[in-house]
Design a protein around this motif. Structure first.
Motif, PDB file in Angstrom:
ATOM      1  N   PRO A 137      -0.164  -6.956  10.165  1.00  0.00           N
ATOM      2  CA  PRO A 137       0.391  -5.640   9.815  1.00  0.00           C
ATOM      3  C   PRO A 137       1.856  -5.492  10.203  1.00  0.00           C
ATOM      4  CG  PRO A 137      -1.788  -5.416  10.809  1.00  0.00           C
ATOM      5  CD  PRO A 137      -1.396  -6.835  10.977  1.00  0.00           C
ATOM      6  N   VAL A 138       2.231  -6.008  11.362  1.00  0.00           N
ATOM      7  CA  VAL A 138       3.626  -5.874  11.804  1.00  0.00           C
ATOM      8  C   VAL A 138       4.555  -6.641  10.865  1.00  0.00           C
ATOM      9  CG1 VAL A 138       5.218  -6.311  13.701  1.00  0.00           C
ATOM     10  CG2 VAL A 138       2.870  -5.576  14.187  1.00  0.00           C
ATOM     11  N   LEU A 139       4.171  -7.864  10.510  1.00  0.00           N
ATOM     12  CA  LEU A 139       5.001  -8.676   9.617  1.00  0.00           C
ATOM     13  C   LEU A 139       5.079  -8.056   8.226  1.00  0.00           C
ATOM     14  CD1 LEU A 139       6.631 -11.264   9.248  1.00  0.00           C
ATOM     15  CD2 LEU A 139       4.494 -12.438   8.672  1.00  0.00           C
ATOM     16  N   LEU A 140       3.972  -7.486   7.741  1.00  0.00           N
ATOM     17  CA  LEU A 140       3.992  -6.874   6.413  1.00  0.00           C
ATOM     18  C   LEU A 140       4.863  -5.619   6.393  1.00  0.00           C
ATOM     19  CD1 LEU A 140       0.258  -7.283   5.303  1.00  0.00           C
ATOM     20  CD2 LEU A 140       2.243  -8.550   4.491  1.00  0.00           C
ATOM     21  N   GLU A 141       4.881  -4.866   7.498  1.00  0.00           N
ATOM     22  CA  GLU A 141       5.777  -3.704   7.576  1.00  0.00           C
ATOM     23  C   GLU A 141       7.230  -4.151   7.494  1.00  0.00           C
ATOM     24  OE1 GLU A 141       5.394  -0.550   7.617  1.00  0.00           O
ATOM     25  OE2 GLU A 141       3.221  -0.307   7.820  1.00  0.00           O
ATOM     26  N   HIS A 142       7.525  -5.223   8.182  1.00  0.00           N
ATOM     27  CA  HIS A 142       8.888  -5.762   8.126  1.00  0.00           C
ATOM     28  C   HIS A 142       9.229  -6.205   6.703  1.00  0.00           C
ATOM     29  CE1 HIS A 142      12.026  -8.628  10.144  1.00  0.00           C
ATOM     30  NE2 HIS A 142      12.576  -7.726   9.367  1.00  0.00           N
ATOM     31  N   CYS A 143       8.293  -6.857   6.018  1.00  0.00           N
ATOM     32  CA  CYS A 143       8.529  -7.305   4.634  1.00  0.00           C
ATOM     33  C   CYS A 143       8.719  -6.122   3.694  1.00  0.00           C
ATOM     34  CB  CYS A 143       7.355  -8.159   4.166  1.00  0.00           C
ATOM     35  SG  CYS A 143       7.186  -9.751   5.018  1.00  0.00           S
ATOM     36  N   ALA A 144       7.902  -5.076   3.857  1.00  0.00           N
ATOM     37  CA  ALA A 144       8.039  -3.904   2.990  1.00  0.00           C
ATOM     38  C   ALA A 144       9.399  -3.242   3.167  1.00  0.00           C
ATOM     39  CB  ALA A 144       6.918  -2.917   3.281  1.00  0.00           C
TER      40      ALA A 144
ATOM     41  N   VAL B 272       1.185  -5.438  -2.373  1.00  0.00           N
ATOM     42  CA  VAL B 272       0.221  -4.426  -2.809  1.00  0.00           C
ATOM     43  C   VAL B 272      -1.187  -5.000  -2.877  1.00  0.00           C
ATOM     44  CG1 VAL B 272      -0.448  -3.097  -4.850  1.00  0.00           C
ATOM     45  CG2 VAL B 272       1.860  -2.930  -3.961  1.00  0.00           C
ATOM     46  N   ASN B 273      -1.308  -6.307  -3.140  1.00  0.00           N
ATOM     47  CA  ASN B 273      -2.639  -6.911  -3.170  1.00  0.00           C
ATOM     48  C   ASN B 273      -3.358  -6.773  -1.834  1.00  0.00           C
ATOM     49  OD1 ASN B 273      -2.447  -7.730  -5.811  1.00  0.00           O
ATOM     50  ND2 ASN B 273      -1.621  -9.746  -5.313  1.00  0.00           N
ATOM     51  N   ILE B 274      -2.584  -6.700  -0.745  1.00  0.00           N
ATOM     52  CA  ILE B 274      -3.179  -6.571   0.582  1.00  0.00           C
ATOM     53  C   ILE B 274      -3.401  -5.106   0.935  1.00  0.00           C
ATOM     54  CG2 ILE B 274      -2.869  -7.111   3.025  1.00  0.00           C
ATOM     55  CD1 ILE B 274      -1.133  -9.466   2.171  1.00  0.00           C
ATOM     56  N   ASN B 275      -2.387  -4.293   0.712  1.00  0.00           N
ATOM     57  CA  ASN B 275      -2.481  -2.870   1.034  1.00  0.00           C
ATOM     58  C   ASN B 275      -1.646  -2.082   0.031  1.00  0.00           C
ATOM     59  OD1 ASN B 275      -2.693  -0.341   2.153  1.00  0.00           O
ATOM     60  ND2 ASN B 275      -2.008  -0.936   4.205  1.00  0.00           N
ATOM     61  N   PRO B 276      -2.272  -1.323  -0.875  1.00  0.00           N
ATOM     62  CA  PRO B 276      -1.507  -0.573  -1.878  1.00  0.00           C
ATOM     63  C   PRO B 276      -0.609   0.506  -1.283  1.00  0.00           C
ATOM     64  CG  PRO B 276      -3.820  -0.778  -2.510  1.00  0.00           C
ATOM     65  CD  PRO B 276      -3.724  -1.219  -1.085  1.00  0.00           C
ATOM     66  N   ASN B 277      -0.827   0.888  -0.038  1.00  0.00           N
ATOM     67  CA  ASN B 277      -0.021   1.959   0.546  1.00  0.00           C
ATOM     68  C   ASN B 277       1.440   1.574   0.720  1.00  0.00           C
ATOM     69  OD1 ASN B 277      -2.323   3.572   0.747  1.00  0.00           O
ATOM     70  ND2 ASN B 277      -2.832   2.773   2.787  1.00  0.00           N
ATOM     71  N   TYR B 278       1.719   0.263   0.715  1.00  0.00           N
ATOM     72  CA  TYR B 278       3.101  -0.154   0.899  1.00  0.00           C
ATOM     73  C   TYR B 278       3.975   0.226  -0.297  1.00  0.00           C
ATOM     74  CZ  TYR B 278       1.551  -2.917   4.904  1.00  0.00           C
ATOM     75  OH  TYR B 278       1.033  -3.308   6.117  1.00  0.00           O
ATOM     76  N   ALA B 279       3.355   0.471  -1.447  1.00  0.00           N
ATOM     77  CA  ALA B 279       4.124   0.833  -2.637  1.00  0.00           C
ATOM     78  C   ALA B 279       4.290   2.333  -2.793  1.00  0.00           C
ATOM     79  CB  ALA B 279       3.439   0.271  -3.883  1.00  0.00           C
ATOM     80  N   THR B 280       3.708   3.125  -1.908  1.00  0.00           N
ATOM     81  CA  THR B 280       3.771   4.581  -2.059  1.00  0.00           C
ATOM     82  C   THR B 280       5.201   5.090  -1.924  1.00  0.00           C
ATOM     83  OG1 THR B 280       1.543   4.718  -1.126  1.00  0.00           O
ATOM     84  CG2 THR B 280       2.837   6.749  -1.225  1.00  0.00           C
ATOM     85  N   GLU B 281       5.933   4.591  -0.960  1.00  0.00           N
ATOM     86  CA  GLU B 281       7.285   5.081  -0.746  1.00  0.00           C
ATOM     87  C   GLU B 281       8.244   4.645  -1.848  1.00  0.00           C
ATOM     88  OE1 GLU B 281       9.557   2.927   2.329  1.00  0.00           O
ATOM     89  OE2 GLU B 281       7.643   1.938   2.797  1.00  0.00           O
ATOM     90  N   HIS B 282       7.849   3.694  -2.680  1.00  0.00           N
ATOM     91  CA  HIS B 282       8.713   3.225  -3.751  1.00  0.00           C
ATOM     92  C   HIS B 282       8.249   3.715  -5.113  1.00  0.00           C
ATOM     93  CE1 HIS B 282      10.180   0.624  -0.605  1.00  0.00           C
ATOM     94  NE2 HIS B 282       9.013  -0.003  -0.519  1.00  0.00           N
ATOM     95  N   GLN B 283       7.388   4.719  -5.159  1.00  0.00           N
ATOM     96  CA  GLN B 283       6.794   5.097  -6.432  1.00  0.00           C
ATOM     97  C   GLN B 283       7.829   5.656  -7.409  1.00  0.00           C
ATOM     98  OE1 GLN B 283       3.812   8.022  -5.621  1.00  0.00           O
ATOM     99  NE2 GLN B 283       5.121   9.267  -4.304  1.00  0.00           N
ATOM    100  N   MET B 284       8.833   6.380  -6.921  1.00  0.00           N
ATOM    101  CA  MET B 284       9.853   6.926  -7.811  1.00  0.00           C
ATOM    102  C   MET B 284      10.725   5.809  -8.382  1.00  0.00           C
ATOM    103  SD  MET B 284       8.933   9.933  -7.934  1.00  0.00           S
ATOM    104  CE  MET B 284      10.205  10.335  -9.119  1.00  0.00           C
ATOM    105  N   ALA B 285      11.040   4.833  -7.556  1.00  0.00           N
ATOM    106  CA  ALA B 285      11.821   3.702  -8.062  1.00  0.00           C
ATOM    107  C   ALA B 285      11.023   2.903  -9.085  1.00  0.00           C
ATOM    108  CB  ALA B 285      12.241   2.806  -6.904  1.00  0.00           C
TER     109      ALA B 285
END
Length: 873
Positions: free
Chosen positions: A331-338, A364-377
């Motif tokens: 989770p920590v590494l994926l947050e950094h990647c996002a 997104v395949n792992i956790n779709p929530n990472y794309a929530t903050e980029h939905q407008m883009a």
């Protein structure tokens, strides 16, 4: 052009008389003529392809004349080969000069030899017939003391090697892994890598060499070994798991600038080595928490160091994100990647947006929530004029689809399908719309409406399976009769509205015909009116001819529901297809015409309504045929036998011949050991000078006139079969081939002890034997492993096919290379041969005839039969 610019720039870069670069460049300049530079200049000044072709045609004529002349100056051969490469690269035939390039590889001059290797690599391919001529030259040059010659030979090997030439050069290439020059070691590793790509089995015992070269002191050799290990890891990651600490250590050293400055690119340390290591770690860390834990820290360091907003830094960051999304997640590494990917998605550069969307789809395949903050883009990218960017955005949305957002995403994908022009892109988009609609449809009605729109918009690229799934859904329904009737009624109404459109895709037309034929009466219209509507559409639509068979079937179903009569237009359609060239349409027309002549109850039973999903009960015993079978049996027909009973019937037939039931059937079991033949005494005298081949005591070439006593034919043991069956088979195979049959004579009484004399022409006319001559001493038996009569020696007791063909068992050995002491030693070795079985032939026991392997006195020794049946076994 490249040669001219390179040489001229070399002259300009050397300013002093003492400069070695200037002397080399000047030396190279002197070897080229003015005509060569004129050709290069004229090619660069060409305005169109026709002018270039005219220059090349003149050049081809000149080179053909020079190279085929009696006096060819070796001083100019190098220039001629370079000009030939220009001819070949510009699309003209230079085959007349291939042999000169091959000959140049044998020259002692290093520069000419290297140009010869370069031209050979450019002209030939691995399957060319001239490859055989350079194998010996390459073998000699691989042993040269000049490392430039060795490198040229290795480069040619990588280009022209094939599976047949790999064994010829593999030992020399393996020895070059220990060469003192780093360039030779690197190219040797590259050659072994090429061997692995061409024939993996040829270098399977050398995988440990790649591990060994990973520890080479030169980074270029280590980089070449990484490329080979990457392919080995992709094919089988298991044996490379113990190298994870080594790969992590190398990546850490690269990130910390431990390599020489010459490997930096835009102030990024060895970026291509970093990318290769990240790809290897992405494969080794899949579903492996232990291995992934060792990677987390170095991946964070790579993300931090690579985020410098340069192009090569962005490439490293992108590959690092893909690696983090492939291995066991952190989770920590994926947050950094996002957080790093957000900069890509919000960038004004479309290339960075594309890379960001692709990297985001991996997260997104792992956790779709990472794309929530980029939905407008992401939504903004849907309206971008760049088609490739919109396609990548739809790929991201496809991975994010759930039941709560499927309607919006499918609508966006449908808009994209309307505007897309590329056929493959349209086909992929249509397939994805069908998959999402089937998986996340909120209601059945929405699914049917979406499929109808999909057929209209992309009917030319929709697969047949999508249409079949739609028809199955309409037929099966939800299980509630009221809801299913409403659904089918609405589907019929929708399709009757679509059928009046000027152009309907074929897939949609087939669905309409099936739905109206099955459930058309739910619309309230009469069957005759529905039939006329379908026939009118068939005549009006461009795809009408392709669906006439389906239209006739739909009209037949409607006729069964309306009393068994076709409408006037339907009757014309069926009659028109009675003489159709299509076998399918003609057969359907005849079947429908014959069926509708029956009474309406039978027609309704044959074509029931809403019965497409009902299970049909089939009785395997077929009782309807009992009367026919009993009548045939009463008239003397043979009873049916199961396949297992047929082979049993063959064995039960015994020596009396085949039973009546199985006389004409095929036999799939092995034949029995043949019974020994008795000699055939022929009364006709042989013509003078007739050649007779006989074998007495297992020897060849006995003179004619010898006695032909009865023989026993030794064979390997196999299940017994009636000899009459074998005789019938031999008679069927050889009928009408040999001489006329000999006169019938009574069989001679069996002698007290059968002798081993096999007449190869047994059954043909032969002189009557008078006296048996003593057997001649046997010559050296080349077939000592087989036993033929009394004169042949029995096979040795330890005889085995493994010993005959397999040789000694291969020795297994240990290989591999354990880096950093963290892994186990990999086993690289051969394979063990199968042990010699106990099925070897043994010496004959007392009382057996002639030492045959299936000894014993045959039961029917006095029966006459064809010996060729024994040979056919």
């Amino acid at each position: 052009r490249v040669v001219c610019i390179t040489e001229r720039s070399g002259v300009e870069m050397g300013r002093t008389d003492d400069s070695p670069r200037q002397s080399i460049a000047l030396g190279a300049h002197k070897t080229k003529s003015k005509e060569f530079y004129d050709i290069v200049r004229h090619i660069g000044e060409c305005k169109n392809k026709s002018d270039e072709d005219a220059i090349m045609r003149r050049e081809v004529m000149m080179l053909r004349t020079v190279l085929t002349g009696p006096k060819l100056e070796k001083a100019k051969l190098k220039e001629y080969l370079i000009r030939l490469m220009y001819v070949e690269m510009l699309g003209h035939d230079a085959a007349f000069g291939y042999i000169h390039a091959v000959k140049a590889t044998n020259e002692s001059d290093v520069s000419l030899k290297r140009v010869g290797y370069l031209a050979t690599s450019a002209f030939l391919d691995e399957n060319h017939e001239l490859i055989i001529l350079i194998v010996n030259t390459v073998q000699q040059d691989l042993k040269s003391d000049n490392y430039l010659v060795v490198c040229a030979a290795l480069i040619t090997i990588c280009r022209l090697v094939n599976e047949e030439t790999i064994p010829a050069v593999l030992p020399q290439v393996t020895e070059l892994l220990n060469h003192t020059q780093m360039h030779v070691r690197k190219k040797a590793v590259m050659a072994l890598h090429k061997f692995h790509l061409k024939s993996p089995s040829s270098v399977s015992h050398l995988h440990g060499k790649f591990r060994q070269m990973l520890c080479d002191k030169d980074p270029s050799v280590m980089s070449a070994a990484l490329c080979a290990l990457h392919d080995l890891t992709i094919s089988d990651p298991g044996p490379q798991k113990n190298l994870v600490p080594s790969f992590v250590s190398i990546l850490k050293q690269v990130v910390e600038h431990r390599l020489p400055k010459s490997y930096d690119y835009h102030r990024v340390p060895a970026p291509f080595i970093q990318i290769r290591l990240l790809k290897i770690l992405a494969v080794l860390g899949v579903a492996d928490q232990k291995a992934a834990t060792e990677m987390y820290s170095v991946l964070s360091a790579v993300l931090k160091k690579g985020d410098n907003q340069s192009s090569i830094g962005n490439a490293i960051v992108y590959e690092c994100v893909r690696t983090a999304a492939s291995i066991y997640p952190s989770p920590v590494l994926l947050e950094h990647c996002a957080g790093v990917v957000s900069r890509f998605v919000k960038s004004s550069n479309n290339n960075l947006k594309y890379a960001g969307l692709d990297a985001l789809s991996c997260i997104v395949n792992i956790n779709p929530n990472y794309a929530t903050e980029h939905q407008m883009a992401v939504v903004d990218c849907l309206t971008d004029p760049d088609e490739s960017l919109r396609k990548k955005t739809l790929d991201l949305l496809y991975r994010m689809t759930k039941s709560n957002n499927v309607e919006v995403i499918v609508e966006k994908m449908m808009d994209f399908l309307r505007d897309a022009t590329d056929h493959h892109l349209r086909e992929e988009t249509a397939t994805r719309i069908g998959e999402l609609a089937e998986r996340y449809a909120p209601s059945t009605q929405w699914f049917i409406d979406t499929m109808n729109v999909l057929f209209e918009v992309g009917g030319d690229v929709v697969k047949q399976s999508t249409a079949h799934n739609l028809m199955a859904l309409i037929a099966e329904g939800s299980g509630e009769d009221a809801n299913d009737a409403t659904l089918r009624r609405s589907a019929v109404a929708a399709y009757l509205g679509l059928i009046s459109k000027p152009r309907i895709p074929r897939v949609l037309f087939e669905v309409i015909l099936w739905v109206v034929g099955e459930y058309g009466t739910l619309s309230g219209q009469s069957p005759h009116a529905l039939m006329d509507t379908l026939c009118t559409a068939v005549e009006a639509q461009p795809e009408g001819d392709a669906v006439q068979a389906q239209a006739m079937t739909a009209c037949a179903k409607l006729a069964a529901a309306g009393g068994g009569q076709l409408s006037e237009k339907a009757t014309k359609l069926v009659n028109r297809n009675l003489n159709s060239r299509s076998i399918d349409r003609q057969q359907r027309a005849y079947e429908i015409t014959a069926l509708l002549r029956e009474n309406p109850a039978l027609v309704a039973a044959a074509l029931p309504q809403d019965a497409s999903c009902e299970d049909l009960e089939v009785n395997p015993a077929l009782p309807a045929l009992d009367a026919y079978v009993n009548k045939a049996l009463a008239e003397g027909a043979s009873a049916y036998l199961q396949p297992s009973e047929r082979s049993t019937g063959l064995r039960e037939a015994g020596d009396g011949g085949l039973s009546h039931e199985v006389a004409g059937s095929l036999q799939f079991d092995a034949y029995d050991a043949p019974a020994p033949d008795r000699g055939i005494a022929a009364t006709a005298a042989a013509p003078s000078g007739e050649m007779r081949l006989s074998s007495t005591g297992g020897t060849w070439g006995e003179p004619a006139g010898r006695s032909a006593p009865p023989t026993t034919t030794p064979r390997f043991e196999s299940p017994k079969a009636p000899e009459d069956d074998r005789a019938q088979l031999a008679s069927a195979l050889f009928s009408g081939v040999g001489a006329p049959p000999p006169p019938q004579v009574p069989p001679a009484p069996p002698p007290p002890a059968p002798r081993s004399d096999m007449d190869l022409l047994m059954g043909l006319d032969a002189p009557t034997p008078t006296a048996a001559a003593p057997p001649a001493p046997p010559p050296i038996d080349l077939l000592a492993g087989l036993s033929v009569g009394e004169g042949s020696a029995p096979a040795p007791a330890n005889f085995s096919l493994d010993a005959l063909y397999g040789g000694a068992p291969a020795q297994t050995g240990a290989g591999g290379f354990d880096l950093l002491g963290g892994g186990s030693v990999g086993m690289v070795g051969g394979h063990a041969m199968m042990p010699q079985g106990a099925g070897a032939s043994a010496s004959p026991k007392p009382g057996q005839s002639g030492g045959a392997m299936n000894g014993g006195t045959p039961k029917s020794a006095n029966k006459k039969k064809d010996p060729f049946a024994d040979l056919l076994g």
